[in-house]
Scaffold this motif. Structure first.
Motif, PDB file in Angstrom:
ATOM      1  N   ALA A 460       0.834  -1.206   0.000  1.00  0.00           N
ATOM      2  CA  ALA A 460       0.000   0.000   0.000  1.00  0.00           C
ATOM      3  C   ALA A 460       0.871   1.260   0.000  1.00  0.00           C
ATOM      4  O   ALA A 460       2.038   1.231   0.391  1.00  0.00           O
ATOM      5  N   ARG A 461       0.270   2.374  -0.432  1.00  0.00           N
ATOM      6  CA  ARG A 461       0.957   3.668  -0.491  1.00  0.00           C
ATOM      7  C   ARG A 461       0.353   4.604   0.547  1.00  0.00           C
ATOM      8  O   ARG A 461      -0.864   4.659   0.709  1.00  0.00           O
ATOM      9  N   ILE A 462       1.212   5.327   1.262  1.00  0.00           N
ATOM     10  CA  ILE A 462       0.757   6.276   2.285  1.00  0.00           C
ATOM     11  C   ILE A 462       0.952   7.693   1.758  1.00  0.00           C
ATOM     12  O   ILE A 462       2.047   8.054   1.324  1.00  0.00           O
ATOM     13  N   ASP A 463      -0.110   8.472   1.798  1.00  0.00           N
ATOM     14  CA  ASP A 463      -0.049   9.889   1.408  1.00  0.00           C
ATOM     15  C   ASP A 463      -0.430  10.730   2.621  1.00  0.00           C
ATOM     16  O   ASP A 463      -1.462  10.489   3.266  1.00  0.00           O
ATOM     17  N   LEU A 464       0.395  11.720   2.916  1.00  0.00           N
ATOM     18  CA  LEU A 464       0.166  12.592   4.082  1.00  0.00           C
ATOM     19  C   LEU A 464       0.045  14.033   3.609  1.00  0.00           C
ATOM     20  O   LEU A 464       0.890  14.534   2.858  1.00  0.00           O
ATOM     21  N   GLN A 465      -1.008  14.694   4.062  1.00  0.00           N
ATOM     22  CA  GLN A 465      -1.199  16.121   3.817  1.00  0.00           C
ATOM     23  C   GLN A 465      -1.476  16.786   5.159  1.00  0.00           C
ATOM     24  O   GLN A 465      -2.368  16.359   5.895  1.00  0.00           O
ATOM     25  N   SER A 466      -0.691  17.816   5.466  1.00  0.00           N
ATOM     26  CA  SER A 466      -0.850  18.453   6.780  1.00  0.00           C
ATOM     27  C   SER A 466      -0.431  19.908   6.717  1.00  0.00           C
ATOM     28  O   SER A 466       0.437  20.294   5.915  1.00  0.00           O
ATOM     29  N   GLN A 467      -1.082  20.685   7.591  1.00  0.00           N
ATOM     30  CA  GLN A 467      -0.752  22.102   7.720  1.00  0.00           C
ATOM     31  C   GLN A 467      -0.831  22.464   9.200  1.00  0.00           C
ATOM     32  O   GLN A 467      -1.810  22.132   9.876  1.00  0.00           O
ATOM     33  N   VAL A 468       0.204  23.113   9.675  1.00  0.00           N
ATOM     34  CA  VAL A 468       0.273  23.464  11.093  1.00  0.00           C
ATOM     35  C   VAL A 468      -0.928  24.331  11.470  1.00  0.00           C
ATOM     36  O   VAL A 468      -1.239  25.324  10.794  1.00  0.00           O
ATOM     37  N   GLY A 469      -1.612  23.927  12.555  1.00  0.00           N
ATOM     38  CA  GLY A 469      -2.762  24.679  13.047  1.00  0.00           C
ATOM     39  C   GLY A 469      -4.051  24.368  12.340  1.00  0.00           C
ATOM     40  O   GLY A 469      -5.121  24.826  12.756  1.00  0.00           O
ATOM     41  N   THR A 470      -4.011  23.609  11.258  1.00  0.00           N
ATOM     42  CA  THR A 470      -5.222  23.307  10.480  1.00  0.00           C
ATOM     43  C   THR A 470      -5.633  21.843  10.613  1.00  0.00           C
ATOM     44  O   THR A 470      -6.807  21.539  10.784  1.00  0.00           O
ATOM     45  N   GLY A 471      -4.653  20.950  10.551  1.00  0.00           N
ATOM     46  CA  GLY A 471      -4.980  19.534  10.690  1.00  0.00           C
ATOM     47  C   GLY A 471      -4.171  18.666   9.745  1.00  0.00           C
ATOM     48  O   GLY A 471      -3.330  19.149   8.971  1.00  0.00           O
ATOM     49  N   THR A 472      -4.471  17.364   9.797  1.00  0.00           N
ATOM     50  CA  THR A 472      -3.710  16.378   9.029  1.00  0.00           C
ATOM     51  C   THR A 472      -4.654  15.357   8.413  1.00  0.00           C
ATOM     52  O   THR A 472      -5.646  14.960   9.021  1.00  0.00           O
ATOM     53  N   THR A 473      -4.331  14.942   7.178  1.00  0.00           N
ATOM     54  CA  THR A 473      -5.062  13.869   6.506  1.00  0.00           C
ATOM     55  C   THR A 473      -4.045  12.826   6.048  1.00  0.00           C
ATOM     56  O   THR A 473      -3.087  13.152   5.345  1.00  0.00           O
ATOM     57  N   ILE A 474      -4.250  11.596   6.466  1.00  0.00           N
ATOM     58  CA  ILE A 474      -3.377  10.490   6.049  1.00  0.00           C
ATOM     59  C   ILE A 474      -4.234   9.460   5.331  1.00  0.00           C
ATOM     60  O   ILE A 474      -5.227   8.981   5.885  1.00  0.00           O
ATOM     61  N   ARG A 475      -3.875   9.146   4.082  1.00  0.00           N
ATOM     62  CA  ARG A 475      -4.615   8.160   3.279  1.00  0.00           C
ATOM     63  C   ARG A 475      -3.687   6.980   2.954  1.00  0.00           C
ATOM     64  O   ARG A 475      -2.554   7.171   2.520  1.00  0.00           O
ATOM     65  N   VAL A 476      -4.191   5.773   3.175  1.00  0.00           N
ATOM     66  CA  VAL A 476      -3.482   4.542   2.823  1.00  0.00           C
ATOM     67  C   VAL A 476      -4.218   3.941   1.635  1.00  0.00           C
ATOM     68  O   VAL A 476      -5.381   3.535   1.748  1.00  0.00           O
ATOM     69  N   THR A 477      -3.533   3.880   0.464  1.00  0.00           N
ATOM     70  CA  THR A 477      -4.150   3.384  -0.760  1.00  0.00           C
ATOM     71  C   THR A 477      -3.623   1.996  -1.072  1.00  0.00           C
ATOM     72  O   THR A 477      -2.409   1.797  -1.151  1.00  0.00           O
ATOM     73  N   PHE A 478      -4.527   1.042  -1.260  1.00  0.00           N
ATOM     74  CA  PHE A 478      -4.159  -0.352  -1.490  1.00  0.00           C
ATOM     75  C   PHE A 478      -4.223  -0.647  -3.000  1.00  0.00           C
ATOM     76  O   PHE A 478      -4.954   0.004  -3.750  1.00  0.00           O
ATOM     77  N   PRO A 479      -3.477  -1.657  -3.451  1.00  0.00           N
ATOM     78  CA  PRO A 479      -3.544  -2.010  -4.879  1.00  0.00           C
ATOM     79  C   PRO A 479      -4.894  -2.591  -5.255  1.00  0.00           C
ATOM     80  O   PRO A 479      -5.616  -3.107  -4.416  1.00  0.00           O
ATOM     81  N   LYS A 480      -5.188  -2.524  -6.571  1.00  0.00           N
ATOM     82  CA  LYS A 480      -6.455  -3.089  -7.047  1.00  0.00           C
ATOM     83  C   LYS A 480      -6.472  -4.593  -6.793  1.00  0.00           C
ATOM     84  O   LYS A 480      -5.451  -5.265  -6.800  1.00  0.00           O
ATOM     85  N   LYS A 481      -7.665  -5.121  -6.605  1.00  0.00           N
ATOM     86  CA  LYS A 481      -7.808  -6.567  -6.385  1.00  0.00           C
ATOM     87  C   LYS A 481      -7.545  -7.305  -7.682  1.00  0.00           C
ATOM     88  O   LYS A 481      -7.832  -6.823  -8.770  1.00  0.00           O
TER      89      LYS A 481
END
Length: 481
Positions: A460-481
């Motif tokens: 799987a691939r991990i993508d992180l998006q974050s901004q100080v004082g605003t918050g964080t989003t972490i997405r784990v994307t898995f390969p197609k079946k």
């Protein structure tokens, strides 16, 4: 050869193989060149013989036809005294009228040709050159002689005379390819000996020139990429350099990990030892004993959590090392929607204690993996989002299938956020953006490291998006079946 024999077999010498290859190549080249030269020479020579026989036969046939009489005696008078090619005069019915190799010539007292004896050769009516010459006017035929090393070339032409048709045939014995090869055997043997000697010396010199830079390369591994002598060795040099760097990095990580574990364990152990000593020596007031016991319990729980995370990381490291050779045994279809709901339920109490609103949006999605590991991944990400948030904040868990057809699991919070320079390091072991906050909330510093390892095991691939004082989003994307 068995696998065990291949592993224990002594490696072959590149120098010896290179030398043998050069020597064999040299010998084969000489043999090929001599064979080609012999074939070309034999072909060229026979073509010239055929042309020569045709010219002679046509010339004597024209002279013979121009005579007043057309018999064997007339032909003999036209021929040179010692005719090199073999001349044969054949009547229309195949009777041999004259053959320069088998017919006796009668001379008079003055040495002039008087006549010829009758030839005792059998009829030539079945000879292909005779039949073709009678039918087409001329014929060029080659036949193998009784000996395997020669062949006979024939050229025959039909002569139309007032007395009737006759055929004049000229022939010559020529050494074939086998005969020429036999003649060149001494030359061939001498050439092979010379080539062997020259190839041996040349191969020794060339292998020395080839192997010496490789030996030099092996002695200077620190600068291997800068000292690569041959283009073909660049991938090997890069692999060696990468392997050495990985080993060095692993050693550094091992030392850092040991130091971090020691530090993380030392702090709670010191607290536990201090409070326990106060209770043991009676220095603690009876009213303070419950407080000290609670602190001892809290630090012990922190140690248990730390040891548990360390053991889990160790197990994940072992699994990842064998992942390329052996698939994970417990891989099975996992319903991400059910996993998200379960995680939200399990983490509800933690969210309430931190005054965080926990929500989820579970859309249908299925991945193939280890349910226990994926549950650990989801709980660690959710716990992290709650731990690094503010009272009144919110955390949302989501799962589904993206536009690219890949299933995903996502955690979004509006917490303190992660600085830009720390976003690439938060998945390292014991790395903390805010160490004081981590210790205050009981974090071990291994949660995101565990997440990274579980994601790797599931490709799987991990993508992180974050901004100080605003918050964080972490997405784990898995390969197609």
């Amino acid at each position: 050869m068995t696998e065990e024999e291949r592993r224990t077999a002594k490696p072959q010498s590149m120098t010896r193989r290179y030398r043998r290859g050069l020597i064999l190549t040299g010998v084969l080249c000489v043999l090929a060149m001599l064979t080609a030269a012999t074939v070309l020479f034999q072909r060229s020579y026979t073509e010239r013989i055929d042309t020569y026989l045709a010219d002679i036969c046509d010339g004597y046939a024209a002279a013979y036809k121009a005579q007043d009489t057309h018999d064997a005696t007339t032909l003999v008078k036209l021929l040179p005294g010692r005719s090199t090619p073999r001349f044969t005069l054949i009547d229309a019915d195949g009777t041999v009228l004259f053959d320069s190799k088998n017919t006796a010539v009668i001379y008079d007292a003055a040495g002039e040709v008087y006549g010829v004896m009758k030839s005792d050769l059998p009829s030539h009516a079945d000879r292909p050159e005779f039949r073709q010459a009678m039918a087409d006017g001329s014929a060029s035929i080659t036949r193998e002689s009784e000996t395997l090393q020669q062949e006979t070339h024939y050229y025959a032409v039909r002569i139309d005379t007032p007395e009737g048709a006759q055929v004049l045939r000229v022939s010559e014995d020529v050494a074939n390819i086998w005969g020429l090869s036999a003649d060149t055997l001494p030359l061939l043997f001498g050439a092979v000996v010379l080539i062997l000697a020259a190839a041996t010396l040349f191969s020794w010199w060339l292998t020395h020139r080839v192997v010496q830079p490789i030996n030099h390369l092996a002695e200077h591994l620190d600068t291997i990429e800068a000292d690569v002598p041959y283009e073909e060795l660049i991938p090997l040099a890069r692999t060696i350099q990468t392997d050495r760097k990985l080993r060095e990095d692993n050693e550094t990580l091992r030392r850092e990990f040991t130091a971090n574990v020691s530090h993380e364990l030392k702090t709670p152990l010191t607290s536990i030892s201090g409070y326990a000593e106060l209770i043991e020596t009676g220095m603690a007031k009876p009213a303070d004993v419950p407080t000290f016991a609670a602190r001892i319990h809290k630090e012990a729980q922190r140690m248990i959590a730390l040891v548990s995370d360390i053991l889990q990381l160790s197990e994940l490291d072992s699994t990842q090392a064998n992942h390329s050779r052996e698939p994970v045994a417990e891989m099975e279809p996992v319903d991400l929607a059910a996993l998200v709901k379960e995680t939200a339920q399990n983490m509800t109490m933690n969210a309430r204690r931190a005054y965080i609103t926990l929500q989820y949006d579970a859309k249908p999605a299925t991945v193939r993996g280890s349910r226990d590991q994926l549950s650990e991944l989801a709980q660690n990400l959710c716990d992290n989002a709650i731990r690094y948030n503010r009272p009144g904040g919110h955390v949302e868990l989501r799962c589904g299938t993206g536009s690219d057809g890949c299933p995903y699991f996502e955690v979004e919070d509006n917490g303190i956020g992660i600085p830009q320079d720390s976003q690439t390091r938060v998945f390292e072991r014991f790395y903390r953006v805010d160490k004081s906050r981590s210790k205050a909330t009981g974090g071990t510093g291994l949660g995101l490291a565990i997440v990274k390892h579980i994601a790797l095991l599931h490709d799987a691939r991990i993508d992180l998006q974050s901004q100080v004082g605003t918050g964080t989003t972490i997405r784990v994307t898995f390969p197609k079946k």
